[in-house]
Every structure is written in structure tokens, then in C-alpha cells.
Design a protein around this motif. Structure first.
Motif, PDB file in Angstrom:
ATOM      1  N   LEU A  55      -3.888 -10.139  -0.062  1.00 26.54           N
ATOM      2  CA  LEU A  55      -4.741  -9.822   0.951  1.00 26.54           C
ATOM      3  C   LEU A  55      -5.608 -11.296   0.343  1.00 26.54           C
ATOM      4  O   LEU A  55      -6.265 -11.829   1.374  1.00 26.54           O
ATOM      5  CB  LEU A  55      -6.232  -8.497   1.091  1.00 26.54           C
ATOM      6  N   GLY A  56      -5.493 -11.403  -0.774  1.00 24.47           N
ATOM      7  CA  GLY A  56      -6.863 -12.447  -1.745  1.00 24.47           C
ATOM      8  C   GLY A  56      -6.063 -14.053  -1.025  1.00 24.47           C
ATOM      9  O   GLY A  56      -6.931 -14.579  -0.779  1.00 24.47           O
ATOM     10  N   VAL A  57      -4.887 -13.345  -0.700  1.00 24.58           N
ATOM     11  CA  VAL A  57      -4.569 -14.829  -0.092  1.00 24.58           C
ATOM     12  C   VAL A  57      -4.269 -15.737   0.835  1.00 24.58           C
ATOM     13  O   VAL A  57      -4.581 -16.361   1.620  1.00 24.58           O
ATOM     14  CB  VAL A  57      -2.270 -14.774  -0.437  1.00 24.58           C
ATOM     15  N   GLY A  58      -4.790 -14.339   2.222  1.00 27.50           N
ATOM     16  CA  GLY A  58      -5.027 -14.508   2.978  1.00 27.50           C
ATOM     17  C   GLY A  58      -6.407 -14.849   3.241  1.00 27.50           C
ATOM     18  O   GLY A  58      -6.625 -15.996   3.751  1.00 27.50           O
ATOM     19  N   ALA A  59      -7.354 -14.591   1.932  1.00 25.52           N
ATOM     20  CA  ALA A  59      -8.545 -14.763   2.687  1.00 25.52           C
ATOM     21  C   ALA A  59      -8.693 -16.710   1.910  1.00 25.52           C
ATOM     22  O   ALA A  59      -9.316 -16.973   2.670  1.00 25.52           O
ATOM     23  CB  ALA A  59      -9.457 -13.554   1.243  1.00 25.52           C
ATOM     24  N   ALA A  60      -7.920 -16.490   0.771  1.00 26.97           N
ATOM     25  CA  ALA A  60      -8.123 -17.545   0.437  1.00 26.97           C
ATOM     26  C   ALA A  60      -7.075 -19.390   1.688  1.00 26.97           C
ATOM     27  O   ALA A  60      -8.303 -20.296   1.588  1.00 26.97           O
ATOM     28  CB  ALA A  60      -7.306 -18.120  -0.779  1.00 26.97           C
ATOM     29  N   VAL A  92       0.772  -1.625   0.078  1.00 21.70           N
ATOM     30  CA  VAL A  92      -0.009   0.695  -0.003  1.00 21.70           C
ATOM     31  C   VAL A  92       0.559   1.450  -0.202  1.00 21.70           C
ATOM     32  O   VAL A  92       1.096   2.557  -0.577  1.00 21.70           O
ATOM     33  CB  VAL A  92      -1.073   0.284   1.339  1.00 21.70           C
ATOM     34  N   ALA A  93       2.188   0.602   1.410  1.00 21.90           N
ATOM     35  CA  ALA A  93       2.851   2.342   0.838  1.00 21.90           C
ATOM     36  C   ALA A  93       2.994   2.885  -0.643  1.00 21.90           C
ATOM     37  O   ALA A  93       3.292   3.831  -1.067  1.00 21.90           O
ATOM     38  CB  ALA A  93       3.733   2.104   1.566  1.00 21.90           C
ATOM     39  N   ALA A  94       3.814   1.398  -0.763  1.00 26.82           N
ATOM     40  CA  ALA A  94       4.439   1.936  -2.063  1.00 26.82           C
ATOM     41  C   ALA A  94       3.414   1.900  -3.415  1.00 26.82           C
ATOM     42  O   ALA A  94       4.044   2.034  -4.679  1.00 26.82           O
ATOM     43  CB  ALA A  94       4.690   0.276  -2.663  1.00 26.82           C
ATOM     44  N   GLY A  95       2.311   1.693  -3.175  1.00 30.92           N
ATOM     45  CA  GLY A  95       1.187   2.602  -4.279  1.00 30.92           C
ATOM     46  C   GLY A  95       1.109   1.855  -5.088  1.00 30.92           C
ATOM     47  O   GLY A  95       0.524   1.683  -6.046  1.00 30.92           O
ATOM     48  N   ASP A  96       1.402   0.146  -4.903  1.00 29.96           N
ATOM     49  CA  ASP A  96       0.717  -0.681  -5.723  1.00 29.96           C
ATOM     50  C   ASP A  96      -0.322  -2.147  -5.194  1.00 29.96           C
ATOM     51  O   ASP A  96       0.003  -2.780  -4.386  1.00 29.96           O
ATOM     52  CB  ASP A  96       2.616  -1.661  -5.300  1.00 29.96           C
ATOM     53  N   THR A  97      -1.083  -1.134  -5.569  1.00 28.51           N
ATOM     54  CA  THR A  97      -2.512  -1.631  -4.811  1.00 28.51           C
ATOM     55  C   THR A  97      -2.739  -2.986  -5.472  1.00 28.51           C
ATOM     56  O   THR A  97      -3.539  -4.024  -4.070  1.00 28.51           O
ATOM     57  CB  THR A  97      -3.913  -0.412  -5.376  1.00 28.51           C
ATOM     58  N   ALA A  98      -2.303  -3.362  -7.141  1.00 30.65           N
ATOM     59  CA  ALA A  98      -3.311  -4.912  -6.748  1.00 30.65           C
ATOM     60  C   ALA A  98      -2.424  -5.841  -6.893  1.00 30.65           C
ATOM     61  O   ALA A  98      -2.450  -6.256  -6.121  1.00 30.65           O
ATOM     62  CB  ALA A  98      -2.132  -4.823  -8.894  1.00 30.65           C
ATOM     63  N   ARG A  99      -1.166  -5.602  -5.843  1.00 30.10           N
ATOM     64  CA  ARG A  99       0.018  -6.151  -5.101  1.00 30.10           C
ATOM     65  C   ARG A  99      -0.390  -6.495  -3.576  1.00 30.10           C
ATOM     66  O   ARG A  99      -0.676  -7.815  -2.966  1.00 30.10           O
ATOM     67  CB  ARG A  99       1.088  -6.426  -5.213  1.00 30.10           C
ATOM     68  N   ALA A 100      -1.015  -5.156  -3.185  1.00 34.17           N
ATOM     69  CA  ALA A 100      -1.757  -5.297  -1.991  1.00 34.17           C
ATOM     70  C   ALA A 100      -2.922  -5.827  -1.896  1.00 34.17           C
ATOM     71  O   ALA A 100      -3.658  -6.769  -0.571  1.00 34.17           O
ATOM     72  CB  ALA A 100      -2.383  -4.310  -1.177  1.00 34.17           C
ATOM     73  N   ALA A 101      -3.902  -6.175  -2.495  1.00 37.19           N
ATOM     74  CA  ALA A 101      -4.621  -6.510  -2.962  1.00 37.19           C
ATOM     75  C   ALA A 101      -5.045  -8.234  -3.194  1.00 37.19           C
ATOM     76  O   ALA A 101      -5.121  -9.281  -2.630  1.00 37.19           O
ATOM     77  CB  ALA A 101      -5.770  -6.793  -4.153  1.00 37.19           C
ATOM     78  N   ARG A 102      -4.140  -8.514  -3.784  1.00 38.53           N
ATOM     79  CA  ARG A 102      -3.590 -10.288  -4.389  1.00 38.53           C
ATOM     80  C   ARG A 102      -3.140 -10.412  -3.138  1.00 38.53           C
ATOM     81  O   ARG A 102      -3.161 -11.441  -2.355  1.00 38.53           O
ATOM     82  CB  ARG A 102      -2.291 -10.339  -5.420  1.00 38.53           C
ATOM     83  N   ARG A 151     -11.492  -7.363  -6.869  1.00 42.22           N
ATOM     84  CA  ARG A 151     -11.135  -8.021  -8.134  1.00 42.22           C
ATOM     85  C   ARG A 151      -9.139  -8.797  -7.903  1.00 42.22           C
ATOM     86  O   ARG A 151      -9.586 -10.056  -7.653  1.00 42.22           O
ATOM     87  CB  ARG A 151     -10.279  -7.337  -9.105  1.00 42.22           C
ATOM     88  N   GLY A 152      -9.145  -8.811  -6.636  1.00 41.30           N
ATOM     89  CA  GLY A 152      -7.699  -8.470  -5.785  1.00 41.30           C
ATOM     90  C   GLY A 152      -8.399 -10.161  -5.402  1.00 41.30           C
ATOM     91  O   GLY A 152      -7.564 -11.714  -5.299  1.00 41.30           O
ATOM     92  N   VAL A 153      -8.962 -10.128  -4.591  1.00 46.86           N
ATOM     93  CA  VAL A 153      -9.705 -10.978  -3.813  1.00 46.86           C
ATOM     94  C   VAL A 153     -10.018 -12.334  -4.009  1.00 46.86           C
ATOM     95  O   VAL A 153     -10.481 -13.014  -3.997  1.00 46.86           O
ATOM     96  CB  VAL A 153     -10.120 -10.455  -2.229  1.00 46.86           C
ATOM     97  N   ARG A 154     -10.824 -11.731  -5.409  1.00 46.02           N
ATOM     98  CA  ARG A 154     -11.421 -12.678  -5.954  1.00 46.02           C
ATOM     99  C   ARG A 154     -10.833 -13.626  -6.757  1.00 46.02           C
ATOM    100  O   ARG A 154     -10.786 -15.068  -6.980  1.00 46.02           O
ATOM    101  CB  ARG A 154     -12.338 -12.115  -6.520  1.00 46.02           C
ATOM    102  N   THR A 155      -9.175 -12.926  -7.507  1.00 46.84           N
ATOM    103  CA  THR A 155      -8.397 -13.319  -8.511  1.00 46.84           C
ATOM    104  C   THR A 155      -7.999 -15.391  -7.149  1.00 46.84           C
ATOM    105  O   THR A 155      -7.773 -16.180  -7.965  1.00 46.84           O
ATOM    106  CB  THR A 155      -7.562 -12.815  -8.481  1.00 46.84           C
ATOM    107  N   GLU A 156      -7.754 -14.563  -6.098  1.00 44.38           N
ATOM    108  CA  GLU A 156      -7.039 -15.847  -5.204  1.00 44.38           C
ATOM    109  C   GLU A 156      -8.447 -16.736  -4.795  1.00 44.38           C
ATOM    110  O   GLU A 156      -8.026 -18.150  -4.646  1.00 44.38           O
ATOM    111  CB  GLU A 156      -6.195 -15.149  -4.213  1.00 44.38           C
ATOM    112  N   LEU A 157      -9.583 -16.645  -4.415  1.00 46.18           N
ATOM    113  CA  LEU A 157     -10.228 -16.976  -3.781  1.00 46.18           C
ATOM    114  C   LEU A 157     -10.991 -18.350  -5.468  1.00 46.18           C
ATOM    115  O   LEU A 157     -11.413 -19.077  -5.583  1.00 46.18           O
ATOM    116  CB  LEU A 157     -11.954 -16.279  -3.378  1.00 46.18           C
TER     117      LEU A 157
END
Length: 372
Positions: free
Chosen positions: A290-295, A278-288, A322-328
Motif C-alpha cells: 500500500l505504501g509503494v502505491g501511495a508513494a 492480507v489473505a495470507a495474514g502478512d499484514t506487514a507486506r500488505a502495508a508496504r 507504519r508501512g505506508v510511512r516507511t515507503e513515503l
């Protein structure tokens, strides 16, 4: 030192006298569920299994206390039209407090859980007990003055974890170990002169979501990404806190053994990795991430839904969904939690309100409002 609840009109008094038994709480809970449509005495008796005479006595007490009122009559089906009763939302109120690491939000909710007034101000959680207590007292005083000094039943407080919600004591809050052992519940109760219920921010949010959410969602996870990362878990219709009240430390699952240090003492925790993205501005990575943890959570607990919240998620909700759905991979439904930035503070108010409606914080089964 002055206390907020010391004056007239701030304690429940007669209102709580009408709710001293379980059956009265069940009836009031059904009236809350019914909303503006209300319910007749016959409907209340059928839903609770109580006799019509018992329901009449209970509703009589609720009306005398001002907690319930008549709201018209049902259309006649051949006999005398049935009188409809409704909850009186403004009869009493609860305070909800969200103590985030850098922000304090205070809300005043009526008996339906609807916000009447809300204040938000910066908070230096690391400044320690006295400073935080002063800030809370100041904001609560201002809020109640704005709202005209309504009757307040108590305050529900949502704070960062880990903490012991039964004892009302904070543990080693991630990033703020100086809070370890601080009796926040009792300290705030003394300062506000009100009953106080303390819980972890994610648990409070999960409670509020479970009470307001779809009845078929008996098991879900609320994932909160803001200044930290945690989860509120509802399993089998109950908020799950664990035997030592430590459940939901979702952000401290280790994903990278040689990863960066986390304030919790481990390395490569999901929280530190996600916040770094998040701090690096990489929202896509942060979302993925989060998705890994959710999975991991879905595979472990076989839950029905994943709800996302917190200021970081709300800044770009579509990307995180979108990022969480991708991992789930469509294993379960994923969506942003209803309530937006009010999810936690509204849940905090429910820490006070839910037990009044037969849905206690520890023992309740959420969504079962009758048939006992």
C-alpha cells in the motif's frame, strides 16, 4: 410495488424553496460551519460580501422554513447586542448508502451531517440489480421507521467503481462485470421515490473528509483498503473524478508485470497483490505494498496528506500507517482517516447535503464558504 418516499413527510417541500438561489446556500453554509456558536447577520454579510438587507431577507426565509433559528445574542460592544442565528440540524435529513461488495450500510444524517440512525446488513452485490434494490429498499424502510419518518431530502449512494457519477450508471465493477451499464441511480430513485446521487465509494469518502477536514489540506488522497482497493482524490480543494469519471482506480496500477491475474483483466495489480498478502495474514507486506502505491501517487500528484481507511486498514491501523510511512519516508503526513468505518457512508450523505450549502458535487471548491 410500493415506494418509500410516497408518503407525507419524506420530501423537502418548503425547505428547498428557501434554497433556490446561490446566496441563500452560501448563508446556510456559513451557519453550518459556525455550528453551535452561530453567526450574526453582520458576520454573515461580511463573510459573503452581501448587503445587510440581502442577508436579512435570506435569513428571514431560512427562519420561516425552519432551517435556521435564533440562538441568543452576542455580548454588547456599545450598541444593540447582535442576534445570533444557528442552523437547525433536525429540519431535514439525508440518507447515505454504502453498497460494498458484501455489506450494505444505511445512515440517516441531519443537516450538520451527524448520523441520527444507522443500519448495517450483509449484501450480496453479485446477486444483481433486483436483489440489491430489494435489500436497499428494505433497509431504508426499516431505518426511516426507527427514526420516526423524518423529512428526507434525498439519498446519496456510494458504490464500487468504476462508474459514471454524472449519468448514474455503473461500469464494469471489478469482480462484478454483470453490473456494466446498469442505471443504478435512476433505478434506486424510482424504488425509493427520492432524488438519488450516485458516486464511487472512495469519492464519497473524499468529499466528506474534505468538508470536515483541516482547511490547509487542499490536496490529499484517501486510500481505502477493504474488499477492494481504491482512492479518492482531492486536488486543489476539489474532488477529482477525471474527464471520464474514472480517476481513483488506484488499486489497478500494475506493480508486477508477470504477477497474478486481477479481476480487472491485467496482471500484478496493486489490489490483487495487496489482497493476497492480507489473505495470507502478512499484514506487514500488505502495508508496504500500500505504501509503494501511495508513494507513486505522492510523486505523481505532489499531494499534502495521505489518509487511510477501509475495514482491512481499521483491523490493524497502526501497522498500515507504519508501512505506508516507511515507503513515503516522511514526504507527507500519513494518518487514519477520521470517521472509522463510517467514513464512506457519511460521505455518501454529503452527496445530498453539500449542494444545499453551496458546495456542489462537481463544481465546488471545498473549504471556501464565503467571499463570493
Amino acid at each position: 410495488m410500493s415506494t418509500i418516499g410516497a408518503g407525507p413527510g419524506t420530501h423537502p417541500g418548503a425547505n428547498l424553496a428557501a434554497l433556490r438561489d446561490h446566496n441563500a446556500a452560501l448563508v446556510l453554509g456559513l451557519l453550518r460551519d459556525a455550528g453551535e456558536a452561530g453567526a450574526s447577520r453582520a458576520e454573515l454579510a461580511a463573510r459573503t460580501g452581501l448587503t445587510p438587507q440581502a442577508v436579512s431577507k435570506i435569513t428571514g426565509r431560512l427562519r420561516e422554513s425552519g432551517l435556521a433559528a435564533e440562538a441568543g445574542r452576542r455580548a454588547s460592544t456599545g450598541g444593540k447586542p447582535a442576534t445570533v442565528l444557528c442552523l437547525a440540524p433536525g429540519a431535514a435529513h439525508a440518507l447515505g448508502l454504502h453498497l460494498d461488495r458484501d455489506t450494505l450500510t444505511v445512515t440517516l444524517a441531519d443537516l450538520m451531517g451527524a448520523a441520527v440512525a444507522t443500519r448495517t446488513t450483509p449484501l450480496a452485490f453479485g446477486a444483481g440489480g433486483d436483489a440489491v434494490l430489494d435489500a436497499v429498499a428494505r433497509e431504508v424502510t426499516a431505518l426511516l421507521a426507527e427514526a420516526g419518518a423524518p423529512a428526507v431530502l434525498g439519498a446519496g449512494v456510494a458504490a464500487p467503481g468504476p462508474l459514471d457519477h454524472r449519468g448514474g450508471v455503473l461500469h464494469r465493477v471489478t469482480g462484478f462485470p454483470q453490473w456494466d451499464g446498469f442505471p443504478l441511480r435512476d433505478a434506486l430513485s424510482e424504488r425509493l421515490a427520492l432524488p438519488v446521487t450516485l458516486d464511487k465509494d472512495t469519492n464519497a469518502a473524499a468529499l466528506g473528509l474534505a468538508l470536515r477536514g483541516p482547511r490547509d489540506a487542499s490536496s490529499f488522497a484517501y486510500l481505502h483498503l477493504g474488499t477492494g482497493l481504491g482512492a479518492g482524490l482531492v486536488l486543489g480543494g476539489r474532488v477529482h473524478r477525471g474527464a471520464r469519471t474514472g480517476a481513483g482506480e488506484f488499486g489497478h496500477q500494475v506493480l508486477q508485470l508477470d504477477g497474478p491475474p486481477c479481476p480487472c483483466g491485467n496482471h500484478g495489480c496493486l489490489e490483487v497483490l495487496c489482497l493476497a498478502a492480507v489473505a495470507a495474514g502478512d499484514t506487514a507486506r500488505a502495508a508496504r505494498l500500500l505504501g509503494v502505491g501511495a508513494a507513486n501517487l505522492v510523486r505523481l500528484l505532489d499531494i499534502d496528506h495521505v489518509l487511510l481507511g477501509g475495514r482491512t486498514v481499521l483491523a490493524d491501523p497502526g501497522a498500515y500507517v507504519r508501512g505506508v510511512r516507511t515507503e513515503l519516508a516522511d514526504a507527507v503526513a500519513v494518518r487514519v482517516a477520521p470517521g472509522g468505518d463510517r467514513t464512506v457512508v457519511e460521505g455518501a450523505a454529503e452527496l445530498v447535503l453539500a449542494p444545499l450549502f453551496g458546495r456542489g458535487v462537481d463544481e465546488m471548491t471545498i473549504g471556501l464558504s464565503g467571499g463570493h
